[in-house]
Design a protein around this motif. Structure first.
Motif, PDB file in Angstrom:
ATOM      1  N   PRO A 289       0.731   0.999  -3.340  1.00  0.00           N
ATOM      2  CA  PRO A 289       0.937   0.891  -1.894  1.00  0.00           C
ATOM      3  C   PRO A 289       0.334   2.041  -1.101  1.00  0.00           C
ATOM      4  O   PRO A 289      -0.144   1.847   0.020  1.00  0.00           O
ATOM      5  CB  PRO A 289       2.460   0.853  -1.752  1.00  0.00           C
ATOM      6  N   THR A 290       0.320   3.222  -1.678  1.00  0.00           N
ATOM      7  CA  THR A 290      -0.263   4.378  -0.978  1.00  0.00           C
ATOM      8  C   THR A 290      -1.764   4.215  -0.809  1.00  0.00           C
ATOM      9  O   THR A 290      -2.323   4.480   0.263  1.00  0.00           O
ATOM     10  CB  THR A 290       0.038   5.682  -1.733  1.00  0.00           C
ATOM     11  N   GLU A 291      -2.429   3.751  -1.860  1.00  0.00           N
ATOM     12  CA  GLU A 291      -3.874   3.546  -1.795  1.00  0.00           C
ATOM     13  C   GLU A 291      -4.226   2.402  -0.842  1.00  0.00           C
ATOM     14  O   GLU A 291      -5.230   2.468  -0.123  1.00  0.00           O
ATOM     15  CB  GLU A 291      -4.428   3.253  -3.194  1.00  0.00           C
ATOM     16  N   VAL A 292      -3.408   1.370  -0.845  1.00  0.00           N
ATOM     17  CA  VAL A 292      -3.629   0.254   0.079  1.00  0.00           C
ATOM     18  C   VAL A 292      -3.526   0.750   1.512  1.00  0.00           C
ATOM     19  O   VAL A 292      -4.347   0.402   2.375  1.00  0.00           O
ATOM     20  CB  VAL A 292      -2.615  -0.883  -0.175  1.00  0.00           C
ATOM     21  N   ALA A 293      -2.516   1.551   1.786  1.00  0.00           N
ATOM     22  CA  ALA A 293      -2.316   2.082   3.132  1.00  0.00           C
ATOM     23  C   ALA A 293      -3.513   2.926   3.577  1.00  0.00           C
ATOM     24  O   ALA A 293      -3.974   2.831   4.711  1.00  0.00           O
ATOM     25  CB  ALA A 293      -1.039   2.913   3.189  1.00  0.00           C
ATOM     26  N   LEU A 307       1.805   2.019   7.393  1.00  0.00           N
ATOM     27  CA  LEU A 307       1.321   0.934   6.542  1.00  0.00           C
ATOM     28  C   LEU A 307       1.965   0.974   5.165  1.00  0.00           C
ATOM     29  O   LEU A 307       2.256  -0.069   4.571  1.00  0.00           O
ATOM     30  CB  LEU A 307      -0.196   1.023   6.414  1.00  0.00           C
ATOM     31  N   GLU A 308       2.215   2.166   4.665  1.00  0.00           N
ATOM     32  CA  GLU A 308       2.862   2.279   3.359  1.00  0.00           C
ATOM     33  C   GLU A 308       4.284   1.725   3.419  1.00  0.00           C
ATOM     34  O   GLU A 308       4.754   1.067   2.476  1.00  0.00           O
ATOM     35  CB  GLU A 308       2.866   3.726   2.880  1.00  0.00           C
ATOM     36  N   THR A 309       4.968   1.965   4.533  1.00  0.00           N
ATOM     37  CA  THR A 309       6.311   1.389   4.716  1.00  0.00           C
ATOM     38  C   THR A 309       6.240  -0.129   4.660  1.00  0.00           C
ATOM     39  O   THR A 309       7.063  -0.784   4.003  1.00  0.00           O
ATOM     40  CB  THR A 309       6.895   1.816   6.071  1.00  0.00           C
ATOM     41  N   ALA A 310       5.260  -0.698   5.348  1.00  0.00           N
ATOM     42  CA  ALA A 310       5.097  -2.149   5.351  1.00  0.00           C
ATOM     43  C   ALA A 310       4.763  -2.673   3.958  1.00  0.00           C
ATOM     44  O   ALA A 310       5.298  -3.698   3.522  1.00  0.00           O
ATOM     45  CB  ALA A 310       4.002  -2.541   6.338  1.00  0.00           C
TER      46      ALA A 310
END
Length: 357
Positions: A289-293, A307-310
């Motif tokens: 999720p961190t990399e996606v954000a 974005l990481e929260t989402a």
């Protein structure tokens, strides 16, 4: 021939009319939007972004290249995590290259114009939320559901300001509620009102896209806002909100991978290669999720932490549609027909691909 400027100006006028018109004119408006899509495409032969193959202005809009290799034309949205990541990582290009095939990418601002392009034969594959394919099927678009993405009910909600006198959904009677017409959150509003003992006509729907909805909400020009991630997460951090309800127990909030019917019939094995690539990136997104954000932050203009929260409150997967999923999608279609958001009843199971088992 009309200039591109004139066509886009005509499109803007059409959008204004849509906001003011009754949804019973949906089929006509869909046809007008489709005609404009075709016209604009004719005036803009290089409008799509090609990263897998080069098309000339005189090339025909087909998924078959002249040497019989397949060019898969994918429509994507920046906020659609998996397809955007698949494009950015270029792994599908490599997977298709071995069989002599390739891929092109075309960006869309939302699901409805993507479905118009699918209907026009301009793309072969795309991803949207629950509502756009229902409208497309009602309008006769030749497509099939090929897989679904299990989002999560926590990724959409009806929110109010922290200091709002509205304490629960029942308090929305007579209030202005903003959301995107025909969207997943439109269905969430319908079901939340139903659970609270209210009718859809008991509220004042204000149809706004996410950016306009954010402005109206922050300016307190609406009483409540139904919105999805990552815009929900951004609003929670920036404005201070209180959640009246999320979609838990009310709406499934799923995403769907769709393909043109003709493409599926002609290229089932290529479609499976595409789905394998989508599934691989989906697994990566689920575990990073961190990399996606970090990947999405610069293109969406939303802080990576938001974005990481989402990302952490959604799920991932590329799964074949089950009877349960089809039934849930049918319930949404029936609800939209009941309040005349679509002009006729449809049967979702009639457009579900049977090859993804």
């Amino acid at each position: 021939m009309l200039s591109k400027f004139s066509l886009f100006r005509l499109f803007e006028v059409g959008i204004t009319f849509l906001k003011k018109s009754n949804i019973r004119n949906f089929s006509l408006l869909f046809a007008v939007g489709l005609s404009l899509t075709l016209a604009i495409s004719a005036c803009s032969p290089n409008a799509s972004e090609n990263t897998g193959t080069t098309q000339t202005p005189n090339s025909s809009p087909t998924s078959q290249a002249t040497n019989s290799s397949v060019v898969v034309r994918i429509g994507y949205q920046k906020a659609a995590t998996v397809l955007y990541a698949l494009k950015a990582k270029r792994e599908l290009e490599e997977a298709l290259k071995g069989s002599g095939n390739s891929v092109t990418w075309t960006e869309f601002p939302a699901g409805p114009p993507m479905l118009e392009a699918l209907n026009a034969g301009s793309i072969d594959f795309g991803y949207t939320g629950e509502a756009p394919p229902i409208f497309a099927q009602a309008a006769g678009t030749p497509f099939v559901y090929v897989a679904y993405d299990p989002w999560t009910p926590k990724a959409e909600a009806i929110i109010v300001h922290k200091d709002s006198p509205i304490k629960n959904v029942a308090d929305l009677k007579g209030k202005k509620v903003a959301f995107v017409k025909g969207s997943n959150t439109n269905y969430l509003v319908i079901k939340a009102l139903e659970k609270a003992g209210l009718k859809y006509t008991d509220i004042k729907p204000i149809f706004l896209n996410p950016s306009d909805g954010r402005a109206a909400f922050e300016g307190k020009n609406v009483d409540a806002w139904a919105i999805w991630d990552p815009f929900l997460a951004a609003a929670e951090k920036a404005t201070g909100t209180r959640t009246l309800t999320d979609a838990t127990g009310l709406a499934p909030n799923l995403g769907y991978y769709l393909a043109a019917q003709s493409f599926v019939e002609k290229n089932p094995e290529v479609l499976k290669t595409v789905l394998d690539g989508v599934n691989k990136v989906s697994d990566w997104a689920k575990n990073n999720p961190t990399e996606v954000a970090k990947l999405l932050s610069p293109v969406l203009g939303i802080d990576a932490a938001v974005l990481e929260t989402a990302e952490k409150r959604r799920d991932y997967g590329v799964l074949p549609l089950t009877e349960e999923v089809i039934t849930k999608q049918q319930e949404i279609a029936d609800a939209f027909y009941k309040i005349q958001l679509i002009p006729k009843e449809i049967k979702v199971k009639e457009v579900v691909w049977q090859g993804n088992k």
